[in-house]
Design an enzyme around this catalytic site. Structure first.
Site, PDB file in Angstrom:
ATOM      1  NE  ARG A   1     -11.006  -9.728  -1.776  1.00 46.52           N
ATOM      2  CZ  ARG A   1     -11.388  -8.812  -2.654  1.00 46.52           C
ATOM      3  NH1 ARG A   1     -11.597  -9.139  -3.920  1.00 46.52           N
ATOM      4  NH2 ARG A   1     -11.567  -7.572  -2.264  1.00 46.52           N
TER       5      ARG A   1
ATOM      6  CE  LYS B   1      -3.840  -1.858   2.776  1.00 45.34           C
ATOM      7  NZ  LYS B   1      -4.957  -1.624   1.834  1.00 45.34           N
TER       8      LYS B   1
END
Ligand code: BES
Ligand code: ZN
Ligand code: ZN
Length: 496
Positions: free
Chosen positions: A349, A275
């Site tokens: 996920r 990120k």
């Protein structure tokens, strides 16, 4: 935490220094403070001088204008009684608490009998209690703010002697909600050098022991035996060991089993798909889903829930390193499906896929997960509501109804199977992202759906936009974890 007030149910306000009086706007402009007749003349004067009209506008603190032995009075305008939501009381409770602190009140008398229901009374108490929160454990005397003045006691008054027991119960409920939300906030705020997977696993064990919950912790070796390849792939780059925690509240005679699953990424750097640095520190909150589900489970146990609750919390850390999973890697999940990981930042996920699969082994009647899953959730909904998606409309509606009652909004997004078309891979059963920035929250959910067994009722809450820093709600802290959906989800598991 500022000083915690003691809440007491009372038949009189004696001993208080400040009256807290609710006023309503009635038909034809009349303003009334029901049950507290002594304030009629003060109120009439305020109305005459156009300082007060009973609207839902806020607070009037009058010094040395108290009646019946009180020094001061705090008027709270509530507007018209018939459309007054408990959430309004929760929010105004926060403002009232701050005002009482600022005015150095010592003992407040809340004229609870004037409120339309016990639900309203409880919400007002919750709003006050939740506003006392602070997270200062890592400040030393160099920066520790001076403990602000705060009332030590709040008397909730109903002159009807019969009402006292109900009132006391409502106050106890408020304290329980606060306790659970505080735990959720504390966990979410813990920096990732302290709030490691092992730390949360140990905290789970400690709490579980206290509450009579069975707690099992799977370390990475055990997760390997369970074939949780997707879960392990996320922690592969981290020096800290991932921990899969299973809390099992299994009361005698339980007829239903509710399973809760939480994303517990203690720090999400993005991994190899790293990120940008701006606000990366916020990714210590990426375990807020797990914190929420843990808090719900503890609270439900405290309340002696009749349903069995099996909670699976996937704690791990997403870091880049020579061992980290690389884009293009193909990994098998616990259910045997293969995933091409094209973006290591879509890690929530992956861990949920294995945790959801594990949870379904317990054959629950229903499974609900919570996760700070996608930044896209903030794009879609701002901070006003989390996203809810699921495969069973009745379940989604039920969760939303509970949320409405608690003044905690959920907004449904569609989950049409066509969304999975974007997740197909050239090399594996699916890929973990479509990497084009479209429909991110839905794609996260449609990915999870691939791990839900046929016939299993399931709902997914994406709380990325509300789990921290949602400070437009006055009883949320200015910074950090909010504890949102703990109340809603606890009601849900208790009543399912
Ligand atoms: N933990 C983040 C989601 C997030 C972002 C939570 C901002 C709170 C605030 C999650 O793991 C993530 O990085 N998701 C990616 C998914 C994408 C790569 C498909 C995202 O939202 O960008
Ligand atoms: Zn991520
Ligand atoms: Zn994440």
């Amino acid at each position: 935490m500022s000083q915690q007030p003691k809440l007491e149910a009372k038949n009189s306000a004696s001993g208080a220094d400040t009256d807290i009086v609710f006023i309503y706007q009635r038909a034809k402009g009349a303003v009334e403070a029901p049950g507290v007749g002594a304030y009629k003349s003060v109120l009439d004067k305020l109305v005459k001088s156009k300082l007060e009209d009973g609207h839902r506008k806020g607070l009037h603190h009058l010094c040395m204008a108290g009646k019946g032995g009180r020094k001061h009075v705090l008027f709270i305008g509530l507007g018209k009684e018939d459309d007054l939501a408990p959430e309004h009381l929760r929010q105004i409770g926060a403002l009232a608490w701050r005002k009482l602190c600022a005015e150095k009140a010592k003992v407040g008398a809340v004229w609870a009998e004037a409120l339309p229901s016990l639900e309203h009374v409880q919400a007002f108490a919750e709003g006050m209690l939740l506003t006392t929160y602070s997270f200062h454990k890592y400040r030393t005397k160099v920066s520790l703010p001076k403990e602000p003045a705060a009332p030590s006691k709040l008397l909730f008054v109903d002159k009807n002697a019969k009402a006292k027991a109900d009132l006391a119960r409502a106050l106890k409920n408020a304290e329980h909600y606060q306790e659970a939300m505080t735990l959720c906030r504390d966990w979410a705020n813990e920096p990732s050098n302290f709030g490691t997977p092992e730390y949360f696993a140990a905290e789970c064990k400690r709490m579980a022991k206290k509450l009579g919950i069975k707690c099992t912790v799977l370390n990475e070796t055990q997760c390997k035996k369970e074939k949780m390849g997707l879960f392990l792939s996320v922690g592969a780059g981290s020096d800290r060991e991932g921990q899969m925690v299973i809390l099992d509240w299994n009361p005698k005679g339980a007829k239903k089993t509710v399973s809760l699953v939480g994303k517990g990424v203690t720090f999400d750097s993005g991994g190899i798909s790293i990120k940008p640095s701006l606000k990366m520190e916020d990714m210590k909150h990426d375990m807020a889903g797990a914190a929420t589900m843990a808090a719900v489970t503890f609270l439900a146990a405290m309340r002696k829930a009749k349903n069995r609750i099996v909670t699976v919390l996937a704690f791990t850390e997403n870091m880049p390193s020579g061992h980290a999973t690389q884009p293009g890697n193909i990994i098998s999940g616990r259910n045997g499906k293969t995933v091409e990981i094209i973006n290591t930042d879509a890690e929530g996920r992956l861990i949920l896929a294995d945790a959801l699969d594990y949870a379904q082994d317990f054959k629950p009647d229903v499974v609900v997960n919570a996760a700070t899953l996608t930044g896209a959730c903030t794009v879609a909904l701002g901070r006003q509501a989390c996203a809810i998606l699921g495969n069973d409309q009745k379940l989604v509606d039920l969760l939303r109804a509970h949320a409405d009652r608690q003044g905690e909004r959920m907004w449904q997004l569609p989950l049409w199977d066509e969304y999975f078309d974007d997740m197909k891979s050239d090399y594996a059963d699916m890929r973990n992202s479509a990497n084009d920035g479209a429909g991110g929250t839905i794609r996260g959910a449609i990915f999870l759906k691939q791990f839900i067994r046929s016939g299993m009722k399931w709902a997914h809450l994406d709380i990325a936009n509300v789990a921290y820093d949602a400070n437009h709600i006055p009883y949320h802290p200015r910074k950090g974890g909010t504890g949102k959906y703990v109340r809603t989800l606890c009601d849900f598991v208790m009543e399912y």
